[in-house]
Design an enzyme around this catalytic site. Structure first.
Site, PDB file in Angstrom:
ATOM      1  CG  HIS B 232      -2.082   1.283   0.836  1.00 20.95           C
ATOM      2  ND1 HIS B 232      -2.995   1.082  -0.017  1.00 20.95           N
ATOM      3  CD2 HIS B 232      -2.190   2.470   1.332  1.00 20.95           C
ATOM      4  CE1 HIS B 232      -3.666   2.235  -0.389  1.00 20.95           C
ATOM      5  NE2 HIS B 232      -3.070   2.984   0.496  1.00 20.95           N
ATOM      6  CE1 TYR B 236      -2.257   7.777  -0.470  1.00 25.35           C
ATOM      7  CE2 TYR B 236      -2.182   5.721   0.344  1.00 25.35           C
ATOM      8  CZ  TYR B 236      -2.833   6.901  -0.041  1.00 25.35           C
ATOM      9  OH  TYR B 236      -4.219   6.812   0.198  1.00 25.35           O
ATOM     10  CG  HIS B 383      -9.107   2.045  -7.236  1.00 29.56           C
ATOM     11  ND1 HIS B 383      -9.514   3.125  -6.999  1.00 29.56           N
ATOM     12  CD2 HIS B 383      -8.241   1.493  -6.604  1.00 29.56           C
ATOM     13  CE1 HIS B 383      -8.589   3.658  -5.834  1.00 29.56           C
ATOM     14  NE2 HIS B 383      -7.748   2.485  -5.812  1.00 29.56           N
ATOM     15  CG  PHE B 384      -4.643  -0.415 -10.079  1.00 32.40           C
ATOM     16  CD1 PHE B 384      -4.047  -0.602 -11.191  1.00 32.40           C
ATOM     17  CD2 PHE B 384      -5.205  -1.681  -9.352  1.00 32.40           C
ATOM     18  CE1 PHE B 384      -3.781  -1.769 -11.809  1.00 32.40           C
ATOM     19  CE2 PHE B 384      -5.111  -2.992 -10.168  1.00 32.40           C
ATOM     20  CZ  PHE B 384      -4.349  -3.046 -11.133  1.00 32.40           C
ATOM     21  CG  HIS B 385      -5.748   0.457 -15.163  1.00 36.44           C
ATOM     22  ND1 HIS B 385      -5.740  -0.636 -14.629  1.00 36.44           N
ATOM     23  CD2 HIS B 385      -4.676   0.651 -16.271  1.00 36.44           C
ATOM     24  CE1 HIS B 385      -4.846  -1.419 -15.155  1.00 36.44           C
ATOM     25  NE2 HIS B 385      -4.184  -0.559 -16.143  1.00 36.44           N
ATOM     26  NE  ARG B 448      -6.663  -7.258  -9.555  1.00 34.78           N
ATOM     27  CZ  ARG B 448      -5.855  -6.620  -8.618  1.00 34.78           C
ATOM     28  NH1 ARG B 448      -6.144  -6.479  -7.314  1.00 34.78           N
ATOM     29  NH2 ARG B 448      -5.012  -6.031  -9.059  1.00 34.78           N
ATOM     30  NE  ARG B 449      -3.841  -9.747  -9.072  1.00 30.53           N
ATOM     31  CZ  ARG B 449      -4.369  -9.411  -7.958  1.00 30.53           C
ATOM     32  NH1 ARG B 449      -5.309 -10.584  -7.278  1.00 30.53           N
ATOM     33  NH2 ARG B 449      -3.931  -8.665  -7.246  1.00 30.53           N
TER      34      ARG B 449
END
Lengths: 45, 561, 169
Positions: B232, B236, B383-385, B448-449
């Site tokens: 995590h 950041y 989300h993380f894209h 996913r994946r």
């Protein structure tokens, strides 16, 4: 840098941030509404 | 500027020239990042095409091999190389670098470079299709783990150089506050170091001996916990350089000042505190972790939202104050005064916008039991894209438009600026389609994946595949954006006309309140960070170890070894 | 706080932090008082011999009716297959049927690597890790056919690991 001819007379006072305030509050409402939406979906499943 | 010039000498922004040898080092890092962008982006395109169901990979290449390359090269290589290069440039600009520091930083570069090459070789040979989150007890070739360890240790070495740079500067400027940019770089490298200790322990103590056969079994849950202790803060570590650009560079680019030096520092300190003790929110649906400790880390996760709330206010305030000084009227008149035709502003600005849905999605993901709504569905990928692949990437592109010409002694021409704007728009369109489709499909349960699969058929699966088609369309548009970006990179590096491009560092307001001296109390920041980590992890980790089942033997066959 | 905050920023932060606290209170109430924690039982099992646990003996796999509207489903996961046991004819089961409104306890254990277990479209979404029993109880009250997918990477055949659960009226 852009030319900044305007010299605000009220320079020493607190800056006027009404637009900022409204913008962040819209953001805040988006956060709350989206979260509630997701939570409702979670509960319905 | 018509304002009275009564600058306090302590507030003069440092801006040092960057020498040729320095520029070579910084450009080496950035070049690896852009090569990674091209390779990793191609892999991403292939994935979306495979998942559309209309395309199969040639030459016996496996989907998960492609997925591993995509994750490792974009999530680890591109990000780390760009960030380390940017950190170095920011430090070189604000506090300077010595010849010796430069030499040591080169060692870091080569370690990272060879580490990447080692990991890449094992992946390409099909010996490491374990994705970048490792997945014990799947066992990759030991060289894969050793390579990744080298990347991390190499980045530490550069981080140590950064700390040394600031220490030298502080000695030469007793009693002065450190330049804001240098302060931020130090926070980010500190967080990176403390966080990557976790994955370093996992790799050195667990994975390498086990993959070599010296240890018979591995504690799977412990390895996952150590990974996510790192995983995590890793995100950041990607985000904070973007925040640096937003706090320090964007105000200068739009012709304004830093809204508040203290608040900027405060938000970075909060990121240091709350980025790390939150890894359990990636493990919410795992069976072996006490739910109370999961909830405690969920609470800490919500704390890490606060510095982003502060940042949102600061940014809007910078925009509004700057716009009003330029004569904007009304509630939102300032919005029109922003330099929309300047790609150095536009690309990061779209990045900021993307962080609104990105951040909201993050809050939803971390919401304890609600995580089961989206865990391991393609919603998370969507989300993380938004966060890393839009917010962070568009900001990094925005940095590149001035940093590369600055380092290369060239100019950002109006023509390249226009191409950059087109690039940012292409990215926005492609990502809206792809990430939007991922979010919706994820809520409908699509995993996913996973390679293309029709599973047992039925309505549910048909629906997923429809959205996968949309992802392929978005992915294709994004790949066009990547090709354009690589073209811009080459143009800026080798062909743009000679000249000088500004390294934008905004100043504080003349009448800004002085920044409290306690911000320089690094021992306190590190101390609080360690206390928070120990509080969040000690008991649950002891619990995991004490109540652990038998360890797992390595498995090679599932990944085709 | 020695630092100065603009009045609007104070209101904004109070609103923002207040919202986060409300989220946490709602989640905490659900989790601690209504027992809707994500699955976390810490029940261990021998990863090399999951049959040592009664629930995962071959004859106990699949759907078992406990009482009128209560069911247990035991599943042994392995690369790349969910074992729901065998039907009367000795055929492998990969489709189960449950009457609407039933309370169903899903229990899953893995024989090899990490797997996922998601009854897509429901909140039954669990990590399945070697050495642990993953379990979650839910009420299946919406009719339809749900795809069970392995949603955690388990190797090259990961996407071929599935089953279906039918909830009928």
């Amino acid at each position: 840098m852009q030319n900044l001819q305007k010299n605000n007379a009220s320079e020493k006072e607190k800056p006027d941030l009404k637009g900022t305030f409204v913008s962040v509050m819209i953001l805040g409402i988006l956060i709350v509404v989206s979260w509630i939406g997701a939570f409702a979906l979670f509960l319905s499943r | 500027m018509a304002l009275a010039k009564k600058l306090d000498p302590t507030k003069v922004t440092q801006s040092l020239p960057i020498s040729k040898p320095e520029s070579r080092l910084y450009m080496s890092f950035i070049s690896v990042a852009f090569i990674s962008l091209l390779i990793g982006g191609l892999m991403g395109l292939l994935q979306t095409l495979v998942r559309s169901g209309k395309f199969t990979l040639p030459f016996g290449i496996d989907y998960y091999q492609v997925l591993t390359v995509h994750g490792v090269i974009l999530g680890l290589v591109l990000t780390t190389f760009f960030i380390v290069g940017f950190h170095l440039a920011a430090m070189g600009k604000t506090v300077g670098i010595s010849e010796q520091q430069l030499r040591v930083a080169w060692i870091g570069f080569w370690m990272m470079f060879f580490g990447t090459a080692m990991a890449a070789t094992t992946i390409l040979l099909g010996e490491a299709s374990v994705l970048y989150t490792f997945y014990a007890p799947l066992r990759a070739h030991p060289v894969f783990y050793i390579g990744l360890a080298l990347v991390i240790v190499g980045s530490w070495i550069v981080g140590f150089v950064n700390w040394h740079q600031l220490a030298v500067w502080k000695k030469a400027h007793p009693g002065k506050k450190s330049p804001l940019l240098a302060f931020m770089v130090t926070i980010n490298t500190l967080m990176w170091f403390i966080a990557s200790l976790g994955v370093a322990v996992a790799v050195l103590v667990q994975f390498i001996p086990w993959s070599l056969g010296y240890a018979e079994t591995i504690n799977v849950l412990l390895s996952r916990t150590l990974f996510w202790y790192f995983g995590h803060p890793l995100v950041y570590f990607w985000l904070l350089p973007a925040y640096m650009a937003w706090y320090v560079m964007i105000p200068k680019i739009i012709g304004g000042k830093i809204f508040s030096d203290s608040l900027a520092r405060m938000s970075f300190v909060l990121f240091l505190f709350f980025s790390i003790p939150v890894g359990f929110h990636h493990q919410l649906t795992e069976p072996g972790i006490d739910p109370t400790w999961k909830f405690i880390q969920v609470t800490l996760t919500m704390m890490v939202v606060i510095p982003s709330l502060m940042t949102a206010f600061s940014l809007f305030a910078t925009f509004e104050i700057t716009g009003r000084r330029k004569g904007a009227k009304g509630l939102f008149g300032w919005f029109k005064k922003l330099p929309w035709k300047d790609v150095r502003f536009l690309a990061p600005f779209i990045g900021m916008l993307a962080f609104i849905p990105g951040g909201i999605g993050g809050i939803i993901n971390a919401s304890h039991q609600m995580n089961s709504l989206i865990h391991n569905t393609i919603w998370v990928t969507g989300h993380f894209h938004l966060t890393v692949a839009t917010t962070v990437m568009l900001t990094f592109f925005g940095i590149s438009y001035w940093l590369i010409p600055h380092l290369r002694g060239r100019k950002l021409t109006p023509q390249i600026n226009r191409l950059g704007i087109i690039q940012a728009i292409i990215w926005t369109v492609g990502m809206t389609i792809m990430s939007g489709a991922m979010h919706i499909a994820g809520l409908l349960g699509a995993p996913r994946r996973s390679s293309y699969s029709e599973y047992a058929g039925g309505d549910q699966v048909t629906e997923w595949i429809g959205y996968q088609m949309a992802q392929a369309i978005g992915g294709t548009i994004l790949f066009i954006g990547i090709i354009l970006m690589v073209y811009i990179f080459i143009k800026l590096t080798f062909f743009a006309p000679k000249g000088e491009e500004e390294f934008p560092i905004a100043e504080e307001e003349e009448d800004a309140e002085p920044t409290p001296a306690w911000f320089e109390n690094w021992k306190m920041w590190i101390g609080i960070t360690i206390v928070l980590i120990l509080a969040a992890y000690t008991i649950p980790v002891i619990d995991i170890i004490q109540h652990s089942p038998l360890g797992s033997k390595p498995f090679d066959f599932p990944i085709g070894r | 706080m020695i630092m100065h905050l603009h009045k609007y920023e104070k209101i904004w932060l109070i609103f923002g932090i207040g919202s986060l606290i409300v989220f946490l209170v709602v989640l905490g109430y659900g989790a601690f008082w209504q027992g809707t924690h994500p699955q976390s039982h810490g029940v261990t099992i021998d990863p090399n011999n999951i049959e040592s646990n009664e629930a995962f003996k071959p004859e106990n796999l699949g759907l078992t009716k406990v009482s009128d509207d209560k069911y247990i489903v035991n599943i042994a996961a392995s690369a790349f297959f969910y074992d729901f046991g065998k039907d009367e004819e000795g055929k492998t089961v990969n489709h189960i049927r449950i009457p609407k409104g039933s309370t169903v306890l899903f229990q899953v254990a893995t024989k090899d690597v990490v797997h996922g277990f998601h009854v897509a479209g429901t909140n039954v979404n669990m990590m399945v890790e070697p050495g642990y029993v993953s379990s979650l109880e839910t009420v299946m009250d919406k009719p339809g056919t749900y795809t069970v997918v392995c949603n955690e990477y388990c190797g090259l055949g990961h996407h071929l690991m599935y089953a279906t659960v039918e909830v009928y009226e």
